[in-house]
Motif scaffolding. Sequence first.
Motif, PDB file in Angstrom:
ATOM      1  N   ILE A  39      -8.062  -4.369  -8.073  1.00 26.89           N
ATOM      2  CA  ILE A  39      -7.856  -3.165  -7.627  1.00 26.89           C
ATOM      3  C   ILE A  39      -9.000  -2.477  -6.714  1.00 26.89           C
ATOM      4  N   SER A  40     -10.010  -3.692  -6.539  1.00 25.01           N
ATOM      5  CA  SER A  40     -11.135  -3.534  -6.061  1.00 25.01           C
ATOM      6  C   SER A  40     -11.337  -3.275  -4.570  1.00 25.01           C
ATOM      7  N   ASN A  41     -10.313  -3.275  -3.568  1.00 23.34           N
ATOM      8  CA  ASN A  41     -10.253  -3.216  -2.371  1.00 23.34           C
ATOM      9  C   ASN A  41     -11.215  -2.142  -1.672  1.00 23.34           C
ATOM     10  N   GLU A  42     -11.120  -0.903  -2.170  1.00 20.60           N
ATOM     11  CA  GLU A  42     -11.974   0.038  -1.525  1.00 20.60           C
ATOM     12  C   GLU A  42     -13.539   0.188  -1.693  1.00 20.60           C
ATOM     13  N   VAL A  43     -13.747  -0.858  -2.501  1.00 16.00           N
ATOM     14  CA  VAL A  43     -15.397  -1.447  -2.911  1.00 16.00           C
ATOM     15  C   VAL A  43     -15.921  -2.004  -1.610  1.00 16.00           C
ATOM     16  N   ARG A  44     -15.006  -2.655  -0.754  1.00 18.46           N
ATOM     17  CA  ARG A  44     -15.420  -3.646   0.357  1.00 18.46           C
ATOM     18  C   ARG A  44     -15.630  -2.495   1.476  1.00 18.46           C
ATOM     19  N   PRO A  45     -16.252  -3.106   2.564  1.00 19.66           N
ATOM     20  CA  PRO A  45     -16.348  -2.281   3.836  1.00 19.66           C
ATOM     21  C   PRO A  45     -15.032  -1.853   4.429  1.00 19.66           C
ATOM     22  N   MET A  46     -14.985  -0.631   4.940  1.00 17.82           N
ATOM     23  CA  MET A  46     -13.843  -0.369   5.636  1.00 17.82           C
ATOM     24  C   MET A  46     -13.238  -1.185   6.784  1.00 17.82           C
ATOM     25  N   ILE A  48     -12.816  -4.273   6.447  1.00 15.86           N
ATOM     26  CA  ILE A  48     -12.258  -5.422   5.828  1.00 15.86           C
ATOM     27  C   ILE A  48     -11.064  -4.525   4.841  1.00 15.86           C
ATOM     28  N   SER A  49     -11.467  -3.398   4.071  1.00 13.68           N
ATOM     29  CA  SER A  49     -10.201  -2.816   3.082  1.00 13.68           C
ATOM     30  C   SER A  49      -9.163  -2.202   3.798  1.00 13.68           C
ATOM     31  N   GLU A  50      -9.441  -1.646   5.066  1.00 13.62           N
ATOM     32  CA  GLU A  50      -8.321  -1.043   5.615  1.00 13.62           C
ATOM     33  C   GLU A  50      -7.225  -1.684   6.249  1.00 13.62           C
ATOM     34  N   PRO A  51      -7.480  -2.869   6.729  1.00 18.05           N
ATOM     35  CA  PRO A  51      -6.208  -3.657   6.979  1.00 18.05           C
ATOM     36  C   PRO A  51      -5.273  -3.958   5.775  1.00 18.05           C
ATOM     37  N   TRP A  52      -6.142  -4.302   4.544  1.00 21.73           N
ATOM     38  CA  TRP A  52      -5.502  -4.473   3.349  1.00 21.73           C
ATOM     39  C   TRP A  52      -4.680  -3.191   3.017  1.00 21.73           C
ATOM     40  N   LEU A  53      -5.110  -2.069   3.137  1.00 17.55           N
ATOM     41  CA  LEU A  53      -4.711  -0.790   2.621  1.00 17.55           C
ATOM     42  C   LEU A  53      -3.318  -0.691   3.453  1.00 17.55           C
ATOM     43  N   ASP A  54      -3.402  -1.165   4.759  1.00 16.43           N
ATOM     44  CA  ASP A  54      -2.198  -0.705   5.874  1.00 16.43           C
ATOM     45  C   ASP A  54      -1.074  -1.802   5.075  1.00 16.43           C
ATOM     46  N   CYS A  55      -1.299  -2.824   4.803  1.00 19.83           N
ATOM     47  CA  CYS A  55      -0.296  -3.986   4.068  1.00 19.83           C
ATOM     48  C   CYS A  55       0.154  -3.326   3.026  1.00 19.83           C
ATOM     49  N   LEU A  56      -0.604  -2.925   1.907  1.00 18.18           N
ATOM     50  CA  LEU A  56      -0.223  -2.403   0.719  1.00 18.18           C
ATOM     51  C   LEU A  56       0.641  -1.193   0.962  1.00 18.18           C
ATOM     52  N   LEU A  57       0.324  -0.217   1.907  1.00 20.55           N
ATOM     53  CA  LEU A  57       1.142   0.980   2.180  1.00 20.55           C
ATOM     54  C   LEU A  57       2.404   0.873   2.732  1.00 20.55           C
ATOM     55  N   GLU A  58       2.453  -0.257   3.596  1.00 26.47           N
ATOM     56  CA  GLU A  58       3.752  -0.651   4.164  1.00 26.47           C
ATOM     57  C   GLU A  58       4.761  -1.448   3.404  1.00 26.47           C
ATOM     58  N   GLU A  59       4.113  -2.081   2.351  1.00 26.25           N
ATOM     59  CA  GLU A  59       4.929  -2.648   1.336  1.00 26.25           C
ATOM     60  C   GLU A  59       5.499  -1.617   0.528  1.00 26.25           C
ATOM     61  N   TYR A  60       4.638  -0.624   0.092  1.00 31.37           N
ATOM     62  CA  TYR A  60       5.393   0.719  -0.602  1.00 31.37           C
ATOM     63  C   TYR A  60       6.214   1.389  -0.021  1.00 31.37           C
ATOM     64  N   PHE A  61       5.971   1.772   1.272  1.00 29.17           N
ATOM     65  CA  PHE A  61       6.953   2.155   2.082  1.00 29.17           C
ATOM     66  C   PHE A  61       8.390   1.541   2.302  1.00 29.17           C
ATOM     67  N   ASN A  62       8.290   0.282   2.457  1.00 29.35           N
ATOM     68  CA  ASN A  62       9.507  -0.384   2.617  1.00 29.35           C
ATOM     69  C   ASN A  62      10.275  -0.348   1.147  1.00 29.35           C
ATOM     70  N   GLN A  63       9.511  -0.597   0.202  1.00 29.87           N
ATOM     71  CA  GLN A  63      10.283  -0.509  -1.282  1.00 29.87           C
ATOM     72  C   GLN A  63      10.808   1.063  -1.222  1.00 29.87           C
ATOM     73  N   SER A  64      10.283   1.953  -1.028  1.00 31.12           N
ATOM     74  CA  SER A  64      10.595   3.346  -1.179  1.00 31.12           C
ATOM     75  C   SER A  64      11.915   3.682  -0.416  1.00 31.12           C
ATOM     76  N   ASP A  65      11.745   2.914   1.029  1.00 36.60           N
ATOM     77  CA  ASP A  65      12.852   2.937   1.934  1.00 36.60           C
ATOM     78  C   ASP A  65      14.252   2.671   1.206  1.00 36.60           C
ATOM     79  N   LYS A  66      13.912   1.145   0.767  1.00 40.77           N
ATOM     80  CA  LYS A  66      15.254   0.709  -0.021  1.00 40.77           C
ATOM     81  C   LYS A  66      15.778   1.389  -1.154  1.00 40.77           C
ATOM     82  N   GLU A  67      14.877   2.108  -1.884  1.00 40.05           N
ATOM     83  CA  GLU A  67      15.120   2.920  -3.080  1.00 40.05           C
ATOM     84  C   GLU A  67      15.864   4.133  -2.771  1.00 40.05           C
ATOM     85  N   LYS A  68      15.368   4.791  -1.515  1.00 41.80           N
ATOM     86  CA  LYS A  68      15.998   5.935  -1.144  1.00 41.80           C
ATOM     87  C   LYS A  68      17.585   5.373  -0.741  1.00 41.80           C
ATOM     88  N   GLU A  69      17.756   4.301   0.062  1.00 42.99           N
ATOM     89  CA  GLU A  69      19.175   4.008   0.617  1.00 42.99           C
ATOM     90  C   GLU A  69      19.906   3.631  -0.493  1.00 42.99           C
TER      91      GLU A  69
END
Length: 142
Positions: A39-46, A48-69
């Motif tokens: 879970i060390s993504n935020e230790v890296r330079p922004m 590098i870390s921000e595109p990975w954060l975008d991917c992670l959040l999109e994965e979370y959001f997609n999962q929660s969208d399906k859970e809501k449905e």
Amino acid sequence: MARHSEIMDIFKGKRENFNFCNDDDLMALKMVLIKCCDISNEVRPMEISEPWLDCLLEEYFNQSDKEKEEGLPVAAFMDRDKVTKPTAQIGFIKFVLLPMFEQVALLFPQLHDVMVIPLRNARDHWERLKEQDDEIRAKQQT
């Protein structure tokens, strides 16, 4: 993450009198170091870390969208209607990453500058962005 508190409590209990020749102490260290790596993504330079954060959040959001449905409960940190990048990162850095990396840096002080300081900088960055977001929302509501 389900065992985060347990792993941290074990490591904290061993860190003060850590013995590199003790198998239990070494196992606690290995477990916390694996968590650090995972879970060390935020230790890296922004940049590098921000595109990975975008991917992670999109994965979370997609999962929660399906859970809501499907009428299932949704974890607040995965709900696109409640989470922004800054709010997601501020809490995670403050309550998970910084305490963990600070504990590891107490055992290995040379890690303070290369891991703890970048985490504090990342926290500060996301707090500034949240303040900007809050100001924009406040202006939009008036």
